[in-house]
Design a protein around this motif. Sequence first.
Motif, PDB file in Angstrom:
ATOM      1  N   ILE A 172       7.660  -8.648   2.985  1.00  0.00           N
ATOM      2  CA  ILE A 172       8.609  -7.605   2.570  1.00  0.00           C
ATOM      3  C   ILE A 172       7.885  -6.528   1.772  1.00  0.00           C
ATOM      4  O   ILE A 172       8.117  -5.333   1.978  1.00  0.00           O
ATOM      5  N   THR A 173       6.987  -6.934   0.890  1.00  0.00           N
ATOM      6  CA  THR A 173       6.222  -5.971   0.098  1.00  0.00           C
ATOM      7  C   THR A 173       5.453  -5.015   0.995  1.00  0.00           C
ATOM      8  O   THR A 173       5.444  -3.802   0.767  1.00  0.00           O
ATOM      9  N   LEU A 174       4.806  -5.542   2.024  1.00  0.00           N
ATOM     10  CA  LEU A 174       4.038  -4.690   2.936  1.00  0.00           C
ATOM     11  C   LEU A 174       4.932  -3.728   3.702  1.00  0.00           C
ATOM     12  O   LEU A 174       4.590  -2.559   3.876  1.00  0.00           O
ATOM     13  N   VAL A 175       6.073  -4.217   4.166  1.00  0.00           N
ATOM     14  CA  VAL A 175       6.992  -3.355   4.914  1.00  0.00           C
ATOM     15  C   VAL A 175       7.525  -2.247   4.014  1.00  0.00           C
ATOM     16  O   VAL A 175       7.536  -1.064   4.385  1.00  0.00           O
ATOM     17  N   VAL A 176       7.957  -2.624   2.811  1.00  0.00           N
ATOM     18  CA  VAL A 176       8.493  -1.633   1.871  1.00  0.00           C
ATOM     19  C   VAL A 176       7.405  -0.625   1.502  1.00  0.00           C
ATOM     20  O   VAL A 176       7.640   0.586   1.499  1.00  0.00           O
ATOM     21  N   PHE A 177       6.208  -1.121   1.215  1.00  0.00           N
ATOM     22  CA  PHE A 177       5.138  -0.213   0.821  1.00  0.00           C
ATOM     23  C   PHE A 177       4.749   0.726   1.957  1.00  0.00           C
ATOM     24  O   PHE A 177       4.472   1.906   1.718  1.00  0.00           O
ATOM     25  N   ALA A 178       4.714   0.222   3.184  1.00  0.00           N
ATOM     26  CA  ALA A 178       4.369   1.080   4.329  1.00  0.00           C
ATOM     27  C   ALA A 178       5.352   2.239   4.437  1.00  0.00           C
ATOM     28  O   ALA A 178       4.952   3.396   4.595  1.00  0.00           O
TER      29      ALA A 178
ATOM     30  N   LEU B  98      15.069 -10.137  -2.315  1.00  0.00           N
ATOM     31  CA  LEU B  98      13.638  -9.826  -2.348  1.00  0.00           C
ATOM     32  C   LEU B  98      13.366  -8.414  -1.843  1.00  0.00           C
ATOM     33  O   LEU B  98      12.516  -7.707  -2.391  1.00  0.00           O
ATOM     34  N   LEU B  99      14.091  -8.008  -0.823  1.00  0.00           N
ATOM     35  CA  LEU B  99      13.942  -6.644  -0.314  1.00  0.00           C
ATOM     36  C   LEU B  99      14.287  -5.628  -1.397  1.00  0.00           C
ATOM     37  O   LEU B  99      13.519  -4.698  -1.662  1.00  0.00           O
ATOM     38  N   GLY B 100      15.427  -5.807  -2.043  1.00  0.00           N
ATOM     39  CA  GLY B 100      15.820  -4.893  -3.120  1.00  0.00           C
ATOM     40  C   GLY B 100      14.833  -4.892  -4.266  1.00  0.00           C
ATOM     41  O   GLY B 100      14.468  -3.832  -4.799  1.00  0.00           O
ATOM     42  N   SER B 101      14.369  -6.066  -4.657  1.00  0.00           N
ATOM     43  CA  SER B 101      13.427  -6.140  -5.776  1.00  0.00           C
ATOM     44  C   SER B 101      12.127  -5.431  -5.435  1.00  0.00           C
ATOM     45  O   SER B 101      11.525  -4.776  -6.292  1.00  0.00           O
ATOM     46  N   ASN B 102      11.693  -5.533  -4.186  1.00  0.00           N
ATOM     47  CA  ASN B 102      10.456  -4.871  -3.785  1.00  0.00           C
ATOM     48  C   ASN B 102      10.584  -3.357  -3.759  1.00  0.00           C
ATOM     49  O   ASN B 102       9.609  -2.650  -4.023  1.00  0.00           O
ATOM     50  N   VAL B 103      11.749  -2.865  -3.443  1.00  0.00           N
ATOM     51  CA  VAL B 103      11.957  -1.412  -3.498  1.00  0.00           C
ATOM     52  C   VAL B 103      11.775  -0.943  -4.947  1.00  0.00           C
ATOM     53  O   VAL B 103      11.045   0.022  -5.209  1.00  0.00           O
TER      54      VAL B 103
ATOM     55  N   ALA C 207       8.203   1.332  -9.257  1.00  0.00           N
ATOM     56  CA  ALA C 207       7.638   1.123 -10.594  1.00  0.00           C
ATOM     57  C   ALA C 207       6.116   1.231 -10.564  1.00  0.00           C
ATOM     58  O   ALA C 207       5.512   1.829 -11.461  1.00  0.00           O
ATOM     59  N   TRP C 208       5.482   0.671  -9.551  1.00  0.00           N
ATOM     60  CA  TRP C 208       4.023   0.645  -9.502  1.00  0.00           C
ATOM     61  C   TRP C 208       3.414   1.917  -8.947  1.00  0.00           C
ATOM     62  O   TRP C 208       2.322   2.309  -9.357  1.00  0.00           O
ATOM     63  N   TYR C 209       4.089   2.560  -7.989  1.00  0.00           N
ATOM     64  CA  TYR C 209       3.457   3.674  -7.283  1.00  0.00           C
ATOM     65  C   TYR C 209       4.213   5.002  -7.350  1.00  0.00           C
ATOM     66  O   TYR C 209       3.645   6.031  -6.994  1.00  0.00           O
ATOM     67  N   GLY C 210       5.445   4.981  -7.774  1.00  0.00           N
ATOM     68  CA  GLY C 210       6.242   6.209  -7.803  1.00  0.00           C
ATOM     69  C   GLY C 210       5.659   7.298  -8.682  1.00  0.00           C
ATOM     70  O   GLY C 210       5.764   8.491  -8.382  1.00  0.00           O
ATOM     71  N   HIS C 211       5.009   6.887  -9.745  1.00  0.00           N
ATOM     72  CA  HIS C 211       4.438   7.861 -10.689  1.00  0.00           C
ATOM     73  C   HIS C 211       3.272   8.632 -10.099  1.00  0.00           C
ATOM     74  O   HIS C 211       2.851   9.657 -10.661  1.00  0.00           O
ATOM     75  N   LEU C 212       2.744   8.195  -8.964  1.00  0.00           N
ATOM     76  CA  LEU C 212       1.594   8.894  -8.380  1.00  0.00           C
ATOM     77  C   LEU C 212       1.947  10.305  -7.913  1.00  0.00           C
ATOM     78  O   LEU C 212       1.053  11.135  -7.748  1.00  0.00           O
ATOM     79  N   LYS C 213       3.239  10.573  -7.740  1.00  0.00           N
ATOM     80  CA  LYS C 213       3.662  11.947  -7.422  1.00  0.00           C
ATOM     81  C   LYS C 213       3.706  12.811  -8.675  1.00  0.00           C
ATOM     82  O   LYS C 213       3.846  14.017  -8.585  1.00  0.00           O
ATOM     83  N   TYR C 214       3.594  12.205  -9.822  1.00  0.00           N
ATOM     84  CA  TYR C 214       3.720  12.927 -11.101  1.00  0.00           C
ATOM     85  C   TYR C 214       2.491  12.671 -11.967  1.00  0.00           C
ATOM     86  O   TYR C 214       2.591  12.226 -13.104  1.00  0.00           O
TER      87      TYR C 214
ATOM     88  N   PHE D 265       7.332   3.390   2.023  1.00  0.00           N
ATOM     89  CA  PHE D 265       7.203   4.183   0.796  1.00  0.00           C
ATOM     90  C   PHE D 265       6.002   5.125   0.881  1.00  0.00           C
ATOM     91  O   PHE D 265       6.097   6.298   0.523  1.00  0.00           O
ATOM     92  N   SER D 266       4.888   4.595   1.355  1.00  0.00           N
ATOM     93  CA  SER D 266       3.668   5.389   1.458  1.00  0.00           C
ATOM     94  C   SER D 266       3.866   6.601   2.363  1.00  0.00           C
ATOM     95  O   SER D 266       3.469   7.717   2.019  1.00  0.00           O
ATOM     96  N   ALA D 267       4.495   6.379   3.497  1.00  0.00           N
ATOM     97  CA  ALA D 267       4.709   7.477   4.442  1.00  0.00           C
ATOM     98  C   ALA D 267       5.805   8.421   3.974  1.00  0.00           C
ATOM     99  O   ALA D 267       5.630   9.640   3.992  1.00  0.00           O
ATOM    100  N   TRP D 268       6.927   7.865   3.543  1.00  0.00           N
ATOM    101  CA  TRP D 268       8.098   8.687   3.194  1.00  0.00           C
ATOM    102  C   TRP D 268       7.939   9.371   1.839  1.00  0.00           C
ATOM    103  O   TRP D 268       8.105  10.572   1.730  1.00  0.00           O
TER     104      TRP D 268
END
Length: 123
Positions: free
Chosen positions: A79-85, A16-21, A26-33, A87-90
Amino acid sequence: MPSLPFNAFVVPVVLLLGSNVFMTFAWYGHLKYKHAPLLTVILVSWGIAFFEYLLMVPANRMGSAVYSVVQLKTIQEIITLVVFAGFSAWYLGQPLKWNHYAAFVLIVGAAFLMFYEGPGAAT
């Protein structure tokens, strides 16, 4: 009833951790582009989501053998919240504020209640 091996509880959580990464990218990475064409980011997101599914489906299949479906979904959301937190900062450069941390603590408290069976619960 024989006890289940430790891996039966851990492997679904790791998957689940890997899938959430993958899904977070997929959902938010494009926001840098934001200059990239929308159709391109949709297709790239689908490609990334394929790898998310390769991990999520087995995680749910294996996890349902040791967790209730509600517990499994709760684990996934935490897990989604931890990964997103992270991701958002880093990745996006949008660090969390005090109120985000406070809200997260409340959500973790709610997750605890999902697993709490109370005094005298059947074993």
